[in-house]
Write a protein that holds these residues in place. Structure first.
Motif, PDB file in Angstrom:
ATOM      1  N   ARG A 137      29.390 -48.016  25.555  1.00 53.30           N
ATOM      2  CA  ARG A 137      28.411 -47.195  26.265  1.00 53.30           C
ATOM      3  C   ARG A 137      27.886 -46.115  25.342  1.00 53.30           C
ATOM      4  O   ARG A 137      28.647 -45.319  24.807  1.00 53.30           O
ATOM      5  CB  ARG A 137      29.042 -46.582  27.509  1.00 53.30           C
ATOM      6  N   ARG A 138      26.575 -46.112  25.158  1.00 52.64           N
ATOM      7  CA  ARG A 138      25.937 -45.150  24.262  1.00 52.64           C
ATOM      8  C   ARG A 138      25.465 -43.942  25.051  1.00 52.64           C
ATOM      9  O   ARG A 138      24.986 -44.068  26.172  1.00 52.64           O
ATOM     10  CB  ARG A 138      24.750 -45.808  23.553  1.00 52.64           C
ATOM     11  N   ASP A 139      25.579 -42.774  24.429  1.00 52.22           N
ATOM     12  CA  ASP A 139      25.035 -41.550  25.005  1.00 52.22           C
ATOM     13  C   ASP A 139      23.594 -41.435  24.534  1.00 52.22           C
ATOM     14  O   ASP A 139      23.295 -40.814  23.511  1.00 52.22           O
ATOM     15  CB  ASP A 139      25.867 -40.346  24.565  1.00 52.22           C
ATOM     16  N   MET A 140      22.682 -42.070  25.280  1.00 54.09           N
ATOM     17  CA  MET A 140      21.288 -42.134  24.865  1.00 54.09           C
ATOM     18  C   MET A 140      20.645 -40.752  24.817  1.00 54.09           C
ATOM     19  O   MET A 140      19.805 -40.477  23.954  1.00 54.09           O
ATOM     20  CB  MET A 140      20.501 -43.040  25.812  1.00 54.09           C
ATOM     21  N   ALA A 141      21.027 -39.887  25.744  1.00 55.58           N
ATOM     22  CA  ALA A 141      20.462 -38.533  25.750  1.00 55.58           C
ATOM     23  C   ALA A 141      20.833 -37.783  24.480  1.00 55.58           C
ATOM     24  O   ALA A 141      20.000 -37.109  23.870  1.00 55.58           O
ATOM     25  CB  ALA A 141      20.935 -37.770  26.987  1.00 55.58           C
ATOM     26  N   ALA A 142      22.096 -37.912  24.050  1.00 60.87           N
ATOM     27  CA  ALA A 142      22.532 -37.242  22.824  1.00 60.87           C
ATOM     28  C   ALA A 142      21.847 -37.843  21.602  1.00 60.87           C
ATOM     29  O   ALA A 142      21.448 -37.124  20.679  1.00 60.87           O
ATOM     30  CB  ALA A 142      24.052 -37.343  22.693  1.00 60.87           C
ATOM     31  N   GLN A 275      12.506 -45.743  19.219  1.00 58.58           N
ATOM     32  CA  GLN A 275      13.327 -46.886  19.615  1.00 58.58           C
ATOM     33  C   GLN A 275      14.399 -46.451  20.614  1.00 58.58           C
ATOM     34  O   GLN A 275      14.633 -47.126  21.630  1.00 58.58           O
ATOM     35  CB  GLN A 275      13.975 -47.521  18.379  1.00 58.58           C
ATOM     36  N   VAL A 276      15.054 -45.310  20.326  1.00 59.87           N
ATOM     37  CA  VAL A 276      16.073 -44.796  21.237  1.00 59.87           C
ATOM     38  C   VAL A 276      15.446 -44.433  22.577  1.00 59.87           C
ATOM     39  O   VAL A 276      15.985 -44.732  23.642  1.00 59.87           O
ATOM     40  CB  VAL A 276      16.773 -43.564  20.616  1.00 59.87           C
ATOM     41  N   ALA A 277      14.257 -43.791  22.528  1.00 58.25           N
ATOM     42  CA  ALA A 277      13.589 -43.363  23.760  1.00 58.25           C
ATOM     43  C   ALA A 277      13.204 -44.570  24.621  1.00 58.25           C
ATOM     44  O   ALA A 277      13.419 -44.572  25.836  1.00 58.25           O
ATOM     45  CB  ALA A 277      12.356 -42.534  23.416  1.00 58.25           C
ATOM     46  N   ARG A 278      12.620 -45.595  24.006  1.00 54.83           N
ATOM     47  CA  ARG A 278      12.210 -46.774  24.779  1.00 54.83           C
ATOM     48  C   ARG A 278      13.412 -47.490  25.394  1.00 54.83           C
ATOM     49  O   ARG A 278      13.381 -47.922  26.549  1.00 54.83           O
ATOM     50  CB  ARG A 278      11.436 -47.748  23.878  1.00 54.83           C
ATOM     51  N   GLU A 279      14.474 -47.615  24.593  1.00 51.50           N
ATOM     52  CA  GLU A 279      15.663 -48.290  25.108  1.00 51.50           C
ATOM     53  C   GLU A 279      16.277 -47.492  26.248  1.00 51.50           C
ATOM     54  O   GLU A 279      16.710 -48.063  27.256  1.00 51.50           O
ATOM     55  CB  GLU A 279      16.682 -48.467  23.974  1.00 51.50           C
ATOM     56  N   GLY A 280      16.299 -46.156  26.099  1.00 52.34           N
ATOM     57  CA  GLY A 280      16.860 -45.321  27.150  1.00 52.34           C
ATOM     58  C   GLY A 280      16.027 -45.343  28.416  1.00 52.34           C
ATOM     59  O   GLY A 280      16.557 -45.434  29.526  1.00 52.34           O
ATOM     60  N   SER A 283      16.420 -48.762  30.171  1.00 48.14           N
ATOM     61  CA  SER A 283      17.722 -49.063  30.764  1.00 48.14           C
ATOM     62  C   SER A 283      18.117 -48.079  31.854  1.00 48.14           C
ATOM     63  O   SER A 283      19.105 -48.299  32.558  1.00 48.14           O
ATOM     64  CB  SER A 283      18.799 -49.043  29.670  1.00 48.14           C
ATOM     65  N   GLY A 284      17.354 -47.002  32.001  1.00 44.44           N
ATOM     66  CA  GLY A 284      17.697 -45.994  32.993  1.00 44.44           C
ATOM     67  C   GLY A 284      18.587 -44.896  32.458  1.00 44.44           C
ATOM     68  O   GLY A 284      18.927 -43.958  33.185  1.00 44.44           O
ATOM     69  N   ALA A 285      18.991 -44.999  31.169  1.00 51.19           N
ATOM     70  CA  ALA A 285      19.829 -43.951  30.584  1.00 51.19           C
ATOM     71  C   ALA A 285      19.044 -42.675  30.338  1.00 51.19           C
ATOM     72  O   ALA A 285      19.620 -41.596  30.229  1.00 51.19           O
ATOM     73  CB  ALA A 285      20.447 -44.449  29.274  1.00 51.19           C
ATOM     74  N   LEU A 286      17.717 -42.774  30.241  1.00 50.50           N
ATOM     75  CA  LEU A 286      16.845 -41.612  30.081  1.00 50.50           C
ATOM     76  C   LEU A 286      15.754 -41.675  31.145  1.00 50.50           C
ATOM     77  O   LEU A 286      15.383 -42.760  31.613  1.00 50.50           O
ATOM     78  CB  LEU A 286      16.196 -41.599  28.688  1.00 50.50           C
ATOM     79  N   GLN A 287      15.239 -40.527  31.505  1.00 53.44           N
ATOM     80  CA  GLN A 287      14.124 -40.461  32.432  1.00 53.44           C
ATOM     81  C   GLN A 287      13.212 -39.303  32.031  1.00 53.44           C
ATOM     82  O   GLN A 287      13.664 -38.353  31.397  1.00 53.44           O
ATOM     83  CB  GLN A 287      14.606 -40.273  33.871  1.00 53.44           C
TER      84      GLN A 287
END
Length: 298
Positions: A137-142, A275-280, A283-287
């Motif tokens: 599990r990645r901390d996408m916000a971090a 890339q991190v922003a789009r993936e987040g 996937s719902g990890a970012l909003q």
């Protein structure tokens, strides 16, 4: 012993042939195409191998390791049960597919999992190691915040590298006194070797030399009508200026080169952040935050 394979599963026929020559308690190491781990036609044989505890370890190697082809391969480690009939409860799965195929294949650089036999005996009996690795599990916000911080620092660094330039006095440097590289070579002030043109003394600033070789008439003279650039160092010319003036120009050219290199790194940082922003976001990890700016085009 484990069933007659179909014509499409010749590898499982070979595996059973080799296994037939293995003594009780003996080990067998076989190189297999990655597709053998999941093809539907071999499902029954794979299930029997797992059920009897014959498969001990499967290692997925990166593409390019096998000399015969570039496709990824697996190593299957089998063991014929000894006279006690003891059977293991798990199969060791190792995923090295992300490793450099030209480097050392250290299991510490990959992922390893002990998979219970019961978890493998489903409808597919898919023995692909990557399928059984624990989900990280990645901390996408971090990650996104870290990338933004790097981007801010890269932008500040780029701004600090830009040279301080102002409007010129209107003098065309190329209409004044210039000197060819051939003349400088004869004078012993520059060297023309395999590595290009290089200043050999204090009378020619190296950055001044490199900067003017890649500017003005030298570029136009070396570019054909088709746009092909073929430098001709001997016929190239540079303006004649005092060493102090050369150093000023050289400093500006050097700063521009450093800024271009920083801009390239900046591009990589922006790409990684996006890339991190789009993936987040996907996937719902970012909003989007409450302060998200509206689309100016709407």
């Amino acid at each position: 012993e484990f069933g007659t394979p179909s014509r499409a599963e010749g590898e499982l026929a070979w595996l059973q042939h080799a296994y037939a020559h293995t003594a009780h308690g003996g080990h067998l190491l076989v190189v297999m195409p990655a597709s053998v781990a999941y093809r539907k036609a071999g499902r029954r044989i794979r299930a029997d191998l797992v059920r009897r505890g014959v498969i001990r370890k499967i290692v997925a190697l990166p593409g390019g390791v096998a000399a015969s082809h570039a496709l990824p391969v697996h190593l299957w480690l089998l063991r014929r049960p000894d006279d006690t009939g003891a059977r293991p409860d798990t199969v060791t799965m190792v995923d090295l597919t992300s490793n450099d195929p030209d480097g050392p294949l250290d299991p510490e650089d990959g992922q390893t999992a002990e998979v219970p036999l019961i978890d493998l005996l489903d409808d597919d009996v898919d023995l692909t190691p990557a399928l059984h690795m624990p989900v990280v599990r990645r901390d996408m916000a971090a990650e996104y915040e870290e990338a933004r911080t790097e981007l801010t620092a890269a932008l500040a660094a780029l701004e600090s590298l830009l040279p301080d330039l102002c409007a010129g006095d209107g003098t065309d440097l190329w209409e004044g006194a210039t000197v060819t590289i051939a003349d400088l070579v004869r004078a012993g002030l520059v060297d023309l070797g395999e590595g290009g043109v290089r200043a050999t003394g204090d009378q020619i600033d190296p950055d001044y030399l490199d900067g003017f070789l890649g500017a003005g008439p030298n570029i136009r003279r070396s570019t054909s009508q088709s746009g092909t650039y073929r430098p001709d160092p001997k016929s190239a010319r540079i303006p004649q200026r005092e060493p102090a003036v050369q150093r000023r120009y050289g400093s500006a050219f050097r700063a521009l080169e450093a800024a271009e290199a920083q801009a390239s790194r900046l591009t990589d940082t922006v790409r990684r952040m996006a890339q991190v922003a789009r993936e987040g976001l996907g996937s719902g990890a970012l909003q989007p935050g409450e302060g998200q700016r509206p689309d100016s085009s709407s």
